[in-house]
Design a protein around this motif. Structure first.
Motif, PDB file in Angstrom:
ATOM      1  N   UNK A 208     -26.728  59.172-109.558  1.00 32.90           N
ATOM      2  CA  UNK A 208     -26.675  60.118-110.680  1.00 32.90           C
ATOM      3  C   UNK A 208     -27.616  61.300-110.431  1.00 32.90           C
ATOM      4  N   UNK A 209     -27.395  62.385-111.195  1.00 33.69           N
ATOM      5  CA  UNK A 209     -28.312  63.525-111.165  1.00 33.69           C
ATOM      6  C   UNK A 209     -29.694  63.060-111.584  1.00 33.69           C
ATOM      7  N   UNK A 210     -30.719  63.511-110.839  1.00 33.79           N
ATOM      8  CA  UNK A 210     -32.086  63.081-111.103  1.00 33.79           C
ATOM      9  C   UNK A 210     -32.502  61.877-110.288  1.00 33.79           C
ATOM     10  N   UNK A 238     -30.663  64.242-105.768  1.00 36.13           N
ATOM     11  CA  UNK A 238     -29.468  64.793-106.409  1.00 36.13           C
ATOM     12  C   UNK A 238     -29.879  65.527-107.677  1.00 36.13           C
ATOM     13  N   UNK A 239     -29.513  66.804-107.781  1.00 40.72           N
ATOM     14  CA  UNK A 239     -29.909  67.598-108.955  1.00 40.72           C
ATOM     15  C   UNK A 239     -28.751  67.823-109.920  1.00 40.72           C
ATOM     16  N   UNK A 240     -27.515  67.773-109.446  1.00 40.93           N
ATOM     17  CA  UNK A 240     -26.385  68.024-110.339  1.00 40.93           C
ATOM     18  C   UNK A 240     -25.121  67.391-109.767  1.00 40.93           C
ATOM     19  N   UNK A 241     -24.299  66.851-110.659  1.00 47.73           N
ATOM     20  CA  UNK A 241     -23.015  66.267-110.271  1.00 47.73           C
ATOM     21  C   UNK A 241     -21.928  66.911-111.126  1.00 47.73           C
ATOM     22  N   UNK A 242     -20.910  67.455-110.463  1.00 47.23           N
ATOM     23  CA  UNK A 242     -19.789  68.070-111.180  1.00 47.23           C
ATOM     24  C   UNK A 242     -18.481  67.454-110.731  1.00 47.23           C
ATOM     25  N   UNK A 243     -17.609  67.212-111.716  1.00 48.92           N
ATOM     26  CA  UNK A 243     -16.265  66.744-111.378  1.00 48.92           C
ATOM     27  C   UNK A 243     -15.282  67.888-111.514  1.00 48.92           C
TER      28      UNK A 243
END
Length: 473
Positions: A208-210, A238-243
């Motif tokens: 996950x992000x963070x 990981x700083x950001x996750x986008x779908x």
């Protein structure tokens, strides 16, 4: 007298053992002393007039032997190659097994030669032409690609899944030291949709992000000789996750993505464009297709040294593209590979092998037909290259007729002439429909010509003499 024996390691690799007698070593040492006397500075003596005993004492016996080796090695190996009628296609690798002024020397020389290619009988030969008819699957694929262009990105609070876009910071360390070439901040990474062999692709799933994750991986050849093969420990934050949310393929999508009101109209327009493009590509690729078809069932080995040369050529192209894009080479390669650098490098080597394989076949045709190049052939080659690059022929001519590029120009022109011969010799069936255009499509063979820009050719072959510290003969 220099004596030698040759061993056939493979169809294209030879191992040459060269034995140099003591008298030849003595002659080389005398020459070396003359050369060194020009370099040694001794008060009271002019350059070149220093006594040999003084030269020996000043530079040492090892330096004299090294210079003697440099002075004699090309001639010794050259005579051995001539004796066995061998022509290396690239720089040989030389291992000096022994070198003694009293007992002589033994050299082990390993190099590649051209394979023997049994050329097909072209008389009355018919070949099916390249595929040009469109199928529904290709239309569906084009629609899906258009749909992906209009995907919307949504930040999500969940573990990473396939096809996500992930922003992360990656730090690679070797033996505890950070490797800048394998580290990056705010790197945007798209997780492959399908499973891959990449360690990172697997390690990132579910993060996950963070959160952070670690993995160990071995660097590939794209990192250069200093780092290739090194096993690094990687740490990623990981700083950001986008779908990626894809729109439905309906009439609303047609209105958004095109000037058409319905998805049926959009699909039909795509179908027409794809059909025209596929026919145009079939015309443009006839020459490459004929070469690929004729070589498909031929069994001959491709020299590794030529493949390596072509791989370096392709990597240089990538490096130029990275420079123009203002990106670090490793980051550019990672983006081009979609994160799977290992697969990209495998693909580069596979394409390099196919390119060299085709070149060897076409060159063999040129030799069998005893083809030669005239001035008008060189002019035609320059015009063809200028058309491909959409550049002024005079501008291209200045580059291609430069001394360092003439050899490559002649090679390309001869290959083009050989393929002209092939196109006249075979009958192509199932030809695509004629297309209307202001200019005829350039049919330069993709797998036979060289780089897609610049000189558009394979560089002239390297000097087959061994690479030593002194000047080659």
């Amino acid at each position: 007298m220099v004596t030698s024996t040759v061993k056939e390691v493979s169809q294209t690799r030879r191992e040459l053992t060269v034995n140099v007698p003591a008298d030849a070593i003595a002659e080389a040492i005398e020459t070396a002393l003359v050369v060194l006397s020009q370099q040694v500075r001794v008060p009271g003596f002019r350059p070149g007039k220093v006594p040999t005993k003084l030269v020996r004492s000043r530079v040492g016996e090892q330096a004299v032997n090294d210079e003697a080796l440099r002075q004699g090695i090309n001639g010794w190996i050259g005579s051995a190659l001539e004796e066995h009628d061998l022509n290396p296609v690239a720089q040989p690798s030389v291992d000096v097994k022994s070198f003694d002024s009293a007992e002589g020397a033994e050299l082990e020389v390993v190099f590649d030669v051209l394979p023997v290619i049994e050329l097909p009988n072209l008389e009355g030969l018919e070949l099916d032409g390249p595929e040009w008819e469109l199928n529904d699957e290709e239309v569906d694929q084009a629609l899906e690609q258009l749909r992906e262009r209009f995907a919307e990105l949504e930040t999500v609070d969940r573990g990473v899944q396939a096809n996500d876009l992930v922003t992360l910071t990656i730090e690679g360390k070797y033996e505890g030291e950070v490797v800048p070439e394998a580290s990056a901040n705010d790197l945007v990474f798209q997780v492959p949709e399908e499973a891959s062999d990449s360690v990172m692709d697997t390690a990132i799933l579910g993060v996950k992000a963070g959160e952070s994750f670690d993995f160990t991986d071995t660097l590939g050849p794209e990192f250069g000789e200093r780092l290739a093969g090194k096993e690094l420990q990687f740490h990623c934050d990981v700083t950001e996750v986008k779908q990626r949310n894809l729109p439905d393929l309906d009439d609303d999508f047609a209105l958004t993505a095109s000037e058409f009101d319905t998805i049926a109209e959009l699909r039909e327009d795509l179908k027409d464009d794809l059909a025209k493009n596929k026919i145009a590509m079939a015309h443009a690729n006839r020459r490459a297709y004929v070469v690929a078809t004729l070589t498909e069932d031929l069994e001959y080995e491709v020299p590794e040294s030529l493949i390596d040369h072509e791989v370096r050529h392709q990597l240089n192209i990538l490096a130029s593209q990275a420079e123009r894009s203002g990106l670090d080479f490793n980051q550019f390669v990672a983006m081009a590979a979609g994160g799977d650098v290992e697969s990209l490098m495998d693909r580069v080597r596979e394409e390099a092998t196919a390119t060299v394989r085709a070149q060897l076949f076409v060159d063999a045709i040129a030799r069998e037909q005893d083809l030669s190049i005239e001035n008008e052939d060189l002019t035609a080659e320059v015009v063809a290259q200028a058309r491909r690059l959409n550049r002024d022929p005079e501008e291209i001519a200045k580059v291609m007729f430069a001394q360092e590029n003439v050899g490559a120009l002649v090679t390309d022109a001869l290959r083009r002439k050989a393929i002209d011969f092939l196109m006249d010799a075979v009958t192509i069936t199932n030809e695509p429909p004629a297309i209307e255009s202001e200019e005829p499509a350039d049919e330069t063979p993709v797998a036979v010509d060289g780089a897609p820009e610049g000189g558009e050719s394979e560089p002239a072959k390297e000097d087959p003499t061994p690479d030593n510290e002194g000047d080659n003969a």
